[in-house]
Design a protein around this motif. Structure first.
Motif, PDB file in Angstrom:
ATOM      1  N   MET A  84       0.831  -1.202   0.000  1.00 18.97           N
ATOM      2  CA  MET A  84       0.000   0.000   0.000  1.00 18.97           C
ATOM      3  C   MET A  84       0.866   1.252   0.000  1.00 18.97           C
ATOM      4  SD  MET A  84      -2.973  -1.151   2.709  1.00 18.97           S
ATOM      5  CE  MET A  84      -3.970   0.309   2.443  1.00 18.97           C
ATOM      6  N   ASN A  85       1.964   1.227   0.753  1.00 25.38           N
ATOM      7  CA  ASN A  85       2.871   2.372   0.789  1.00 25.38           C
ATOM      8  C   ASN A  85       3.522   2.617  -0.565  1.00 25.38           C
ATOM      9  OD1 ASN A  85       2.824   3.659   3.310  1.00 25.38           O
ATOM     10  ND2 ASN A  85       3.990   2.012   4.259  1.00 25.38           N
ATOM     11  N   ASN A  86       3.886   1.528  -1.264  1.00 18.91           N
ATOM     12  CA  ASN A  86       4.495   1.671  -2.588  1.00 18.91           C
ATOM     13  C   ASN A  86       3.527   2.328  -3.559  1.00 18.91           C
ATOM     14  OD1 ASN A  86       6.880   0.491  -1.751  1.00 18.91           O
ATOM     15  ND2 ASN A  86       6.293  -1.559  -2.407  1.00 18.91           N
ATOM     16  N   HIS A  87       2.256   1.943  -3.480  1.00 16.30           N
ATOM     17  CA  HIS A  87       1.241   2.549  -4.353  1.00 16.30           C
ATOM     18  C   HIS A  87       1.066   4.029  -4.019  1.00 16.30           C
ATOM     19  CE1 HIS A  87      -2.362   2.995  -6.765  1.00 16.30           C
ATOM     20  NE2 HIS A  87      -2.997   3.471  -5.705  1.00 16.30           N
TER      21      HIS A  87
ATOM     22  N   GLU B 155      -8.818  13.431  -6.445  1.00 11.48           N
ATOM     23  CA  GLU B 155      -7.630  12.569  -6.478  1.00 11.48           C
ATOM     24  C   GLU B 155      -6.761  12.779  -5.237  1.00 11.48           C
ATOM     25  OE1 GLU B 155      -3.676  11.782  -9.299  1.00 11.48           O
ATOM     26  OE2 GLU B 155      -5.284  13.128  -9.966  1.00 11.48           O
ATOM     27  N   ALA B 156      -6.555  14.042  -4.868  1.00  9.07           N
ATOM     28  CA  ALA B 156      -5.722  14.348  -3.707  1.00  9.07           C
ATOM     29  C   ALA B 156      -6.365  13.842  -2.421  1.00  9.07           C
ATOM     30  CB  ALA B 156      -5.479  15.857  -3.615  1.00  9.07           C
ATOM     31  N   ARG B 157      -7.679  14.059  -2.277  1.00  7.17           N
ATOM     32  CA  ARG B 157      -8.379  13.627  -1.073  1.00  7.17           C
ATOM     33  C   ARG B 157      -8.313  12.102  -0.929  1.00  7.17           C
ATOM     34  NH1 ARG B 157     -12.117  16.077   2.137  1.00  7.17           N
ATOM     35  NH2 ARG B 157     -12.225  17.840   0.690  1.00  7.17           N
ATOM     36  N   THR B 158      -8.497  11.396  -2.036  1.00  6.66           N
ATOM     37  CA  THR B 158      -8.429   9.930  -2.017  1.00  6.66           C
ATOM     38  C   THR B 158      -7.063   9.450  -1.546  1.00  6.66           C
ATOM     39  OG1 THR B 158      -9.994   9.818  -3.863  1.00  6.66           O
ATOM     40  CG2 THR B 158      -8.691   7.841  -3.404  1.00  6.66           C
ATOM     41  N   LEU B 159      -6.005  10.099  -2.051  1.00  2.96           N
ATOM     42  CA  LEU B 159      -4.650   9.706  -1.665  1.00  2.96           C
ATOM     43  C   LEU B 159      -4.401   9.947  -0.178  1.00  2.96           C
ATOM     44  CD1 LEU B 159      -1.768   8.791  -2.540  1.00  2.96           C
ATOM     45  CD2 LEU B 159      -1.229  11.216  -2.748  1.00  2.96           C
ATOM     46  N   PHE B 160      -4.788  11.112   0.323  1.00  4.44           N
ATOM     47  CA  PHE B 160      -4.531  11.435   1.727  1.00  4.44           C
ATOM     48  C   PHE B 160      -5.356  10.553   2.670  1.00  4.44           C
ATOM     49  CE2 PHE B 160      -3.336  15.771  -0.032  1.00  4.44           C
ATOM     50  CZ  PHE B 160      -1.978  15.512   0.061  1.00  4.44           C
ATOM     51  N   VAL B 161      -6.555  10.159   2.234  1.00  5.39           N
ATOM     52  CA  VAL B 161      -7.350   9.220   3.034  1.00  5.39           C
ATOM     53  C   VAL B 161      -6.639   7.877   3.101  1.00  5.39           C
ATOM     54  CG1 VAL B 161      -9.488   7.879   3.076  1.00  5.39           C
ATOM     55  CG2 VAL B 161      -9.570  10.331   2.631  1.00  5.39           C
ATOM     56  N   LYS B 162      -6.091   7.416   1.979  1.00  2.00           N
ATOM     57  CA  LYS B 162      -5.346   6.156   1.957  1.00  2.00           C
ATOM     58  C   LYS B 162      -4.123   6.220   2.867  1.00  2.00           C
ATOM     59  CE  LYS B 162      -6.588   4.458  -2.657  1.00  2.00           C
ATOM     60  NZ  LYS B 162      -6.069   4.136  -4.016  1.00  2.00           N
ATOM     61  N   MET B 163      -3.449   7.358   2.877  1.00  2.49           N
ATOM     62  CA  MET B 163      -2.285   7.518   3.754  1.00  2.49           C
ATOM     63  C   MET B 163      -2.696   7.380   5.223  1.00  2.49           C
ATOM     64  SD  MET B 163      -0.320  10.651   1.779  1.00  2.49           S
ATOM     65  CE  MET B 163       0.989  10.793   2.991  1.00  2.49           C
TER      66      MET B 163
ATOM     67  N   LYS C 166      -3.523   1.267  10.081  1.00  2.00           N
ATOM     68  CA  LYS C 166      -3.292  -0.181  10.010  1.00  2.00           C
ATOM     69  C   LYS C 166      -1.925  -0.545  10.580  1.00  2.00           C
ATOM     70  CE  LYS C 166      -6.288  -1.578   6.198  1.00  2.00           C
ATOM     71  NZ  LYS C 166      -6.365  -2.242   4.878  1.00  2.00           N
ATOM     72  N   GLU C 167      -0.949   0.308  10.316  1.00  4.17           N
ATOM     73  CA  GLU C 167       0.400   0.039  10.819  1.00  4.17           C
ATOM     74  C   GLU C 167       0.424   0.065  12.341  1.00  4.17           C
ATOM     75  OE1 GLU C 167       4.967   1.623  10.035  1.00  4.17           O
ATOM     76  OE2 GLU C 167       3.297   2.461   8.905  1.00  4.17           O
ATOM     77  N   LEU C 168      -0.254   1.046  12.930  1.00  4.87           N
ATOM     78  CA  LEU C 168      -0.301   1.138  14.391  1.00  4.87           C
ATOM     79  C   LEU C 168      -1.057  -0.038  15.001  1.00  4.87           C
ATOM     80  CD1 LEU C 168      -1.019   4.964  14.876  1.00  4.87           C
ATOM     81  CD2 LEU C 168       1.100   3.746  15.409  1.00  4.87           C
TER      82      LEU C 168
END
Length: 465
Positions: free
Chosen positions: A213-216, A264-272, A278-280
């Motif tokens: 997910m981070n690579n994407h 597009e930007a909002r979608t990316l920042f939500v994924k981040m 998930k990492e935590l």
């Protein structure tokens, strides 16, 4: 397996080269960072061991000895905290300056390359994107932090492993049979190994998902940040653009494009945000499960009177530190690989050499100032082109003549001047200065230099341009 080790070797070979670059830019940053990592690795164990000694002294009613240990622990801990705070502040400043110093290094190397090399679109793209790649996807500061943390958790792993092995072999045969079996070194070792393997497998699987997910996200992060910079810097905050938009009635079209980009930007920042959460959660689940198992096995040792109450705190802390260190080392390996690959184009650029050979013959210094330049059947074709811009050009230029270069657009006037200044070498033919091929002479015009627009800032000294 061999391929995996070979890949790890190549990654660290790249990482060490980046560390060498950091040492050139700031020779004190790496030693300071590694010293901070050493202190951060050692201080938890100082607290754990001294606390366990103090508890045993209190249980044994040795109050004076317990007080001395407590005071010693407070002093050592505070001194360690002050040193870490000081080093952390210095390292933070040093890492913040790395980006500017990286740009200076790129600018200086760009000024060493010839015009033909700098005209390569790929070279110019690498230069112009270096800052953004480092800022959004991890730069030299991330490499330093990753290797510092790798040292920190490597040391922590060694110390915790020593303490865990010490605990494993503690046994009391005077207890009943069941406790003797449960506290036996073989059972203790097998149990710890089992829970560690389970925790590691689960952690690696979750890390693999998060890494993908981070690579994407990484592939799109740079594009989105570039769009933010474009809209804010060149459109919304630009008065001249505002006039153009009003005159040409472009507001509706502009707004439509902004809405598309905003989605597009909002979608990316939500994924981040989702990836971070998930990492935590993944770390919490794995560490929580391992903590329960660690307390269980150490409590068995206490019940079996293999270790003291103070040792309970020491060995529990060691097991938890062991689990944390093994998980972090695996995660840092992936981070180093990611940051190193991000900076691979920068290293490729720094390896690039000028395409044009520099001669060793000095230009003749004549007292009569009689110099003659000759184009002898010169033809030139730009790299990648299929046709010559100039074909079989022959002419002479002398100091006491005036010459005008005229022609239609695309006839080759600019190319002629570039060849005259030796910004390019002819594809065919020879250009001579007083009968000597200029390719065998030192540069005719040392002041001619190409510097990308993105680097014509504070990084470039005026006297060098």
């Amino acid at each position: 397996m061999k391929d995996k080790f070979r890949e790890i070797k190549e990654i660290h070979k790249l990482g060490f080269r980046l560390l060498k670059t950091v040492s050139v830019l700031d020779r004190n940053l790496i030693p300071r960072s590694f010293l901070q990592a050493f202190l951060e690795a050692v201080m938890p164990y100082v607290t754990i061991i001294l606390s366990s000694i103090m508890i045993d002294r209190l249980i044994g009613k040795k109050i004076e000895a317990a007080v001395i240990v407590a005071i010693s622990m407070i002093i050592v801990t505070k001194v360690g905290e002050l040193l870490i705070a000081f080093l952390s502040k210095e390292n933070l400043v040093g890492k913040a300056m790395l980006l500017d110093r990286l740009q200076v290094l790129v600018c200086e190397h760009a000024m060493e390359l010839d015009y033909a090399s700098m005209q390569n679109p790929k070279t110019r793209e690498v230069i112009e994107n270096t800052e953004n790649m480092a800022r959004y996807n991890g730069g030299l500061d991330k490499i330093v932090s990753s290797y510092s943390n790798l040292l920190r958790y490597g040391l922590s792993l060694i110390v915790s492993l020593v303490l865990v092995v010490q605990m494993v072999f503690k046994i009391n045969y005077a207890t009943n049979t069941t406790l003797t079996i449960l506290t036996h070194p073989l059972f203790t070792f097998s149990f710890i190994l089992l829970i560690w393997i389970i925790a590691t497998v689960i952690s690696r699987k979750k890390a693999q998902v998060i890494r993908e997910m981070n690579n994407h996200i990484q592939d799109n992060h740079y594009k989105v940040e570039g769009q933010i910079g474009y809209w804010l810097g060149k459109v919304l905050m630009n008065v001249n653009v505002g006039k153009t938009v009003r005159l040409n009635q472009m507001a509706e079209t502009l707004f439509h494009h902004m809405q598309e980009w905003n989605v597009e930007a909002r979608t990316l920042f939500v994924k981040m945000g989702v990836v971070g959460r998930k990492e935590l959660l993944a770390d919490g689940e794995v560490n929580g499960s391992f903590s329960i198992a660690a307390y269980f096995i150490v409590i068995l040792k206490v019940i079996g009177k293999c270790i003291s109450i103070g040792d309970f705190m020491k060995y529990t802390g060691a097991l938890l530190q062991f689990n944390t260190a093994t998980g972090k080392i695996g995660w840092l390996e992936n981070e180093i690989a990611r940051f190193s690959r991000n900076l691979q184009p920068f290293l490729d650029f720094m390896d690039q050499e000028s395409q044009m050979h520099t001669g060793s013959i000095h230009v003749e210094k004549r007292l009569d100032h009689e110099y003659k330049i000759e184009f002898c059947d010169v033809s030139f074709r730009y790299p990648g082109a299929t046709e010559d811009v100039l074909k079989n050009v022959s002419c002479e230029l002398t100091m006491k003549q005036k010459m005008a270069v005229v022609g239609l657009n695309g006839a080759g006037k600019t190319t002629f001047i570039k060849l005259l200044c030796r910004l390019y070498d002819p594809t065919e033919g020879v250009i001579k200065l007083n009968g000597v091929d200029i390719r065998k002479s030192l540069a005719l015009y040392s002041g001619i230099l190409y510097v990308p627009i993105c680097l014509r800032r504070k990084y470039c000294c005026c006297e060098r341009i």
